[in-house]
Design a protein around this motif. Sequence first.
Motif, PDB file in Angstrom:
ATOM      1  N   GLU A  92       0.811  -1.207   0.000  1.00  0.00           N
ATOM      2  CA  GLU A  92       0.000   0.000   0.000  1.00  0.00           C
ATOM      3  C   GLU A  92       0.854   1.271   0.000  1.00  0.00           C
ATOM      4  O   GLU A  92       0.372   2.355  -0.311  1.00  0.00           O
ATOM      5  N   GLN A  93       2.138   1.125   0.335  1.00  0.00           N
ATOM      6  CA  GLN A  93       3.020   2.285   0.427  1.00  0.00           C
ATOM      7  C   GLN A  93       3.578   2.724  -0.923  1.00  0.00           C
ATOM      8  O   GLN A  93       4.212   3.772  -1.016  1.00  0.00           O
ATOM      9  N   ILE A  94       3.390   1.923  -1.943  1.00  0.00           N
ATOM     10  CA  ILE A  94       4.056   2.211  -3.213  1.00  0.00           C
ATOM     11  C   ILE A  94       3.039   2.610  -4.280  1.00  0.00           C
ATOM     12  O   ILE A  94       1.842   2.357  -4.171  1.00  0.00           O
ATOM     13  N   GLU A  95       3.557   3.257  -5.313  1.00  0.00           N
ATOM     14  CA  GLU A  95       2.733   3.681  -6.444  1.00  0.00           C
ATOM     15  C   GLU A  95       2.797   2.603  -7.524  1.00  0.00           C
ATOM     16  O   GLU A  95       3.741   1.836  -7.585  1.00  0.00           O
ATOM     17  N   PRO A  96       1.790   2.590  -8.385  1.00  0.00           N
ATOM     18  CA  PRO A  96       0.596   3.437  -8.468  1.00  0.00           C
ATOM     19  C   PRO A  96      -0.470   2.988  -7.484  1.00  0.00           C
ATOM     20  O   PRO A  96      -0.359   1.902  -6.901  1.00  0.00           O
ATOM     21  N   PRO A  97      -1.521   3.787  -7.278  1.00  0.00           N
ATOM     22  CA  PRO A  97      -2.545   3.426  -6.295  1.00  0.00           C
ATOM     23  C   PRO A  97      -3.372   2.204  -6.687  1.00  0.00           C
ATOM     24  O   PRO A  97      -3.864   1.488  -5.829  1.00  0.00           O
ATOM     25  N   SER A  98      -3.550   1.969  -7.973  1.00  0.00           N
ATOM     26  CA  SER A  98      -4.331   0.815  -8.434  1.00  0.00           C
ATOM     27  C   SER A  98      -3.627  -0.477  -8.061  1.00  0.00           C
ATOM     28  O   SER A  98      -2.435  -0.658  -8.354  1.00  0.00           O
ATOM     29  N   ARG A  99      -4.338  -1.391  -7.423  1.00  0.00           N
ATOM     30  CA  ARG A  99      -3.739  -2.669  -7.034  1.00  0.00           C
ATOM     31  C   ARG A  99      -3.291  -3.458  -8.253  1.00  0.00           C
ATOM     32  O   ARG A  99      -2.233  -4.082  -8.245  1.00  0.00           O
ATOM     33  N   ALA A 100      -4.113  -3.458  -9.294  1.00  0.00           N
ATOM     34  CA  ALA A 100      -3.766  -4.208 -10.493  1.00  0.00           C
ATOM     35  C   ALA A 100      -2.484  -3.665 -11.127  1.00  0.00           C
ATOM     36  O   ALA A 100      -1.590  -4.417 -11.514  1.00  0.00           O
ATOM     37  N   ALA A 101      -2.385  -2.331 -11.229  1.00  0.00           N
ATOM     38  CA  ALA A 101      -1.180  -1.724 -11.800  1.00  0.00           C
ATOM     39  C   ALA A 101       0.027  -1.971 -10.903  1.00  0.00           C
ATOM     40  O   ALA A 101       1.141  -2.205 -11.381  1.00  0.00           O
ATOM     41  N   LYS A 102      -0.186  -1.905  -9.595  1.00  0.00           N
ATOM     42  CA  LYS A 102       0.884  -2.167  -8.623  1.00  0.00           C
ATOM     43  C   LYS A 102       1.397  -3.601  -8.781  1.00  0.00           C
ATOM     44  O   LYS A 102       2.593  -3.861  -8.749  1.00  0.00           O
ATOM     45  N   TRP A 103       0.461  -4.532  -8.952  1.00  0.00           N
ATOM     46  CA  TRP A 103       0.793  -5.962  -9.102  1.00  0.00           C
ATOM     47  C   TRP A 103       1.584  -6.194 -10.387  1.00  0.00           C
ATOM     48  O   TRP A 103       2.554  -6.946 -10.413  1.00  0.00           O
ATOM     49  N   ARG A 104       1.150  -5.541 -11.459  1.00  0.00           N
ATOM     50  CA  ARG A 104       1.866  -5.680 -12.740  1.00  0.00           C
ATOM     51  C   ARG A 104       3.274  -5.120 -12.631  1.00  0.00           C
ATOM     52  O   ARG A 104       4.229  -5.706 -13.160  1.00  0.00           O
ATOM     53  N   ARG A 105       3.429  -3.991 -11.947  1.00  0.00           N
ATOM     54  CA  ARG A 105       4.743  -3.379 -11.804  1.00  0.00           C
ATOM     55  C   ARG A 105       5.662  -4.263 -10.966  1.00  0.00           C
ATOM     56  O   ARG A 105       6.850  -4.416 -11.279  1.00  0.00           O
ATOM     57  N   LEU A 106       5.118  -4.870  -9.907  1.00  0.00           N
ATOM     58  CA  LEU A 106       5.914  -5.758  -9.065  1.00  0.00           C
ATOM     59  C   LEU A 106       6.378  -6.978  -9.864  1.00  0.00           C
ATOM     60  O   LEU A 106       7.534  -7.404  -9.745  1.00  0.00           O
ATOM     61  N   ALA A 107       5.504  -7.512 -10.689  1.00  0.00           N
ATOM     62  CA  ALA A 107       5.878  -8.656 -11.527  1.00  0.00           C
ATOM     63  C   ALA A 107       6.968  -8.262 -12.524  1.00  0.00           C
ATOM     64  O   ALA A 107       7.936  -9.002 -12.739  1.00  0.00           O
ATOM     65  N   GLN A 108       6.829  -7.071 -13.102  1.00  0.00           N
ATOM     66  CA  GLN A 108       7.812  -6.610 -14.079  1.00  0.00           C
ATOM     67  C   GLN A 108       9.169  -6.367 -13.428  1.00  0.00           C
ATOM     68  O   GLN A 108      10.209  -6.775 -13.958  1.00  0.00           O
ATOM     69  N   SER A 110      10.365  -7.637 -10.637  1.00  0.00           N
ATOM     70  CA  SER A 110      10.964  -8.843 -10.057  1.00  0.00           C
ATOM     71  C   SER A 110      11.297  -9.889 -11.112  1.00  0.00           C
ATOM     72  O   SER A 110      12.087 -10.799 -10.857  1.00  0.00           O
ATOM     73  N   GLY A 111      10.690  -9.775 -12.282  1.00  0.00           N
ATOM     74  CA  GLY A 111      10.902 -10.793 -13.312  1.00  0.00           C
ATOM     75  C   GLY A 111      10.184 -12.088 -13.007  1.00  0.00           C
ATOM     76  O   GLY A 111      10.498 -13.135 -13.579  1.00  0.00           O
ATOM     77  N   LEU A 112       9.198 -12.042 -12.101  1.00  0.00           N
ATOM     78  CA  LEU A 112       8.454 -13.231 -11.690  1.00  0.00           C
ATOM     79  C   LEU A 112       7.024 -13.164 -12.192  1.00  0.00           C
ATOM     80  O   LEU A 112       6.470 -12.088 -12.404  1.00  0.00           O
ATOM     81  N   ASP A 113       6.428 -14.332 -12.371  1.00  0.00           N
ATOM     82  CA  ASP A 113       4.990 -14.404 -12.565  1.00  0.00           C
ATOM     83  C   ASP A 113       4.363 -14.471 -11.179  1.00  0.00           C
ATOM     84  O   ASP A 113       4.820 -15.229 -10.319  1.00  0.00           O
ATOM     85  N   LEU A 114       3.322 -13.695 -10.941  1.00  0.00           N
ATOM     86  CA  LEU A 114       2.683 -13.641  -9.629  1.00  0.00           C
ATOM     87  C   LEU A 114       1.319 -14.316  -9.683  1.00  0.00           C
ATOM     88  O   LEU A 114       0.691 -14.368 -10.741  1.00  0.00           O
ATOM     89  N   PRO A 115       0.842 -14.841  -8.541  1.00  0.00           N
ATOM     90  CA  PRO A 115      -0.521 -15.397  -8.523  1.00  0.00           C
ATOM     91  C   PRO A 115      -1.530 -14.329  -8.871  1.00  0.00           C
ATOM     92  O   PRO A 115      -1.315 -13.143  -8.610  1.00  0.00           O
ATOM     93  N   GLY A 116      -2.617 -14.729  -9.480  1.00  0.00           N
ATOM     94  CA  GLY A 116      -3.615 -13.762  -9.912  1.00  0.00           C
ATOM     95  C   GLY A 116      -4.303 -13.062  -8.756  1.00  0.00           C
ATOM     96  O   GLY A 116      -4.494 -13.637  -7.682  1.00  0.00           O
ATOM     97  N   LEU A 117      -4.654 -11.798  -8.984  1.00  0.00           N
ATOM     98  CA  LEU A 117      -5.435 -11.071  -7.995  1.00  0.00           C
ATOM     99  C   LEU A 117      -6.831 -11.674  -7.922  1.00  0.00           C
ATOM    100  O   LEU A 117      -7.338 -12.222  -8.899  1.00  0.00           O
ATOM    101  N   GLU A 118      -7.454 -11.556  -6.762  1.00  0.00           N
ATOM    102  CA  GLU A 118      -8.780 -12.126  -6.555  1.00  0.00           C
ATOM    103  C   GLU A 118      -9.681 -11.074  -5.925  1.00  0.00           C
ATOM    104  O   GLU A 118      -9.231 -10.017  -5.516  1.00  0.00           O
ATOM    105  N   THR A 119     -10.956 -11.381  -5.845  1.00  0.00           N
ATOM    106  CA  THR A 119     -11.897 -10.502  -5.167  1.00  0.00           C
ATOM    107  C   THR A 119     -12.769 -11.322  -4.251  1.00  0.00           C
ATOM    108  O   THR A 119     -13.141 -12.446  -4.586  1.00  0.00           O
ATOM    109  N   SER A 120     -13.104 -10.777  -3.091  1.00  0.00           N
ATOM    110  CA  SER A 120     -13.925 -11.501  -2.124  1.00  0.00           C
ATOM    111  C   SER A 120     -15.302 -11.805  -2.675  1.00  0.00           C
ATOM    112  O   SER A 120     -16.019 -12.656  -2.168  1.00  0.00           O
TER     113      SER A 120
END
Length: 247
Positions: A92-108, A110-120
């Motif tokens: 939550e401390q990092i940009e961008p505010p969108s979780r999906a965009a944040k997740w994509r940036r983290l994957a990019q 790190s060079g890793l594939d990440l588990p898919g985001l989910e919704t309750s």
Amino acid sequence: MKDTLNFVGDGDDVDVIFDVERTFGIKLTDAEAEQTRTVGQLYDLIELKRSNAESRTEACLSQMAFYRLRRALKTMGIEGEITPQTPISVLEQIEPPSRAAKWRRLAQCSGLDLPGLETSYLMSGRWPRPSRWAVAVVLGLLGCLWPAFGITLDYRLVLLLATALYFGFVHVWWLMFRTVPRRILTTGELAREAAGVSFVKLTAENTTCAPSDRWFALTAILRRHTGHETGITRQTTFFAEHARPAA
């Protein structure tokens, strides 16, 4: 509630076997596949067939994934020490505010594939539990309201419009409210799941791995094929008729 992946036997189980064989470089006979009823049995079979393939010191892919995630989080602006126990809420401390965009940036980064985001909202399987009754409610309302406004439409067109509206709503909800899977609470847990999702990529760089890495790779395969979001254990069955009620 039963602890099962709810395969229906329309080829979904065959697709999983093919994916397991490709990922782990093994071959399963038809008899072995038919006698395998739980995730634990399939994992044991993988370990048995891999036991003679890897005799060198095993590397820990989860550890490799953690180092990459830690470096990526530092690059993305996280300050202070990052350990496997660091809460995943640090994102939550990092940009961008969108979780999906944040997740994509983290994957990019790190060079890793990440588990898919989910919704309750997706409580089980790929479609929300309310879908069992919501479509009927929408159709009923439309059927009542259209004549009130003097609008006459073919019932099939009403059905088509209602279905499109409903699934459009589901898709928009999914896009807006996706978040980190609830089972992932720390960066260490994220690293283990990322190592499983990235198993083929990481083993291409390092041919040996630990048994725990193969477990997370197997659960990643099963989640990809079934959309299963809750915990997968050794007792989880492939077909509902083999399952015992979850404790």
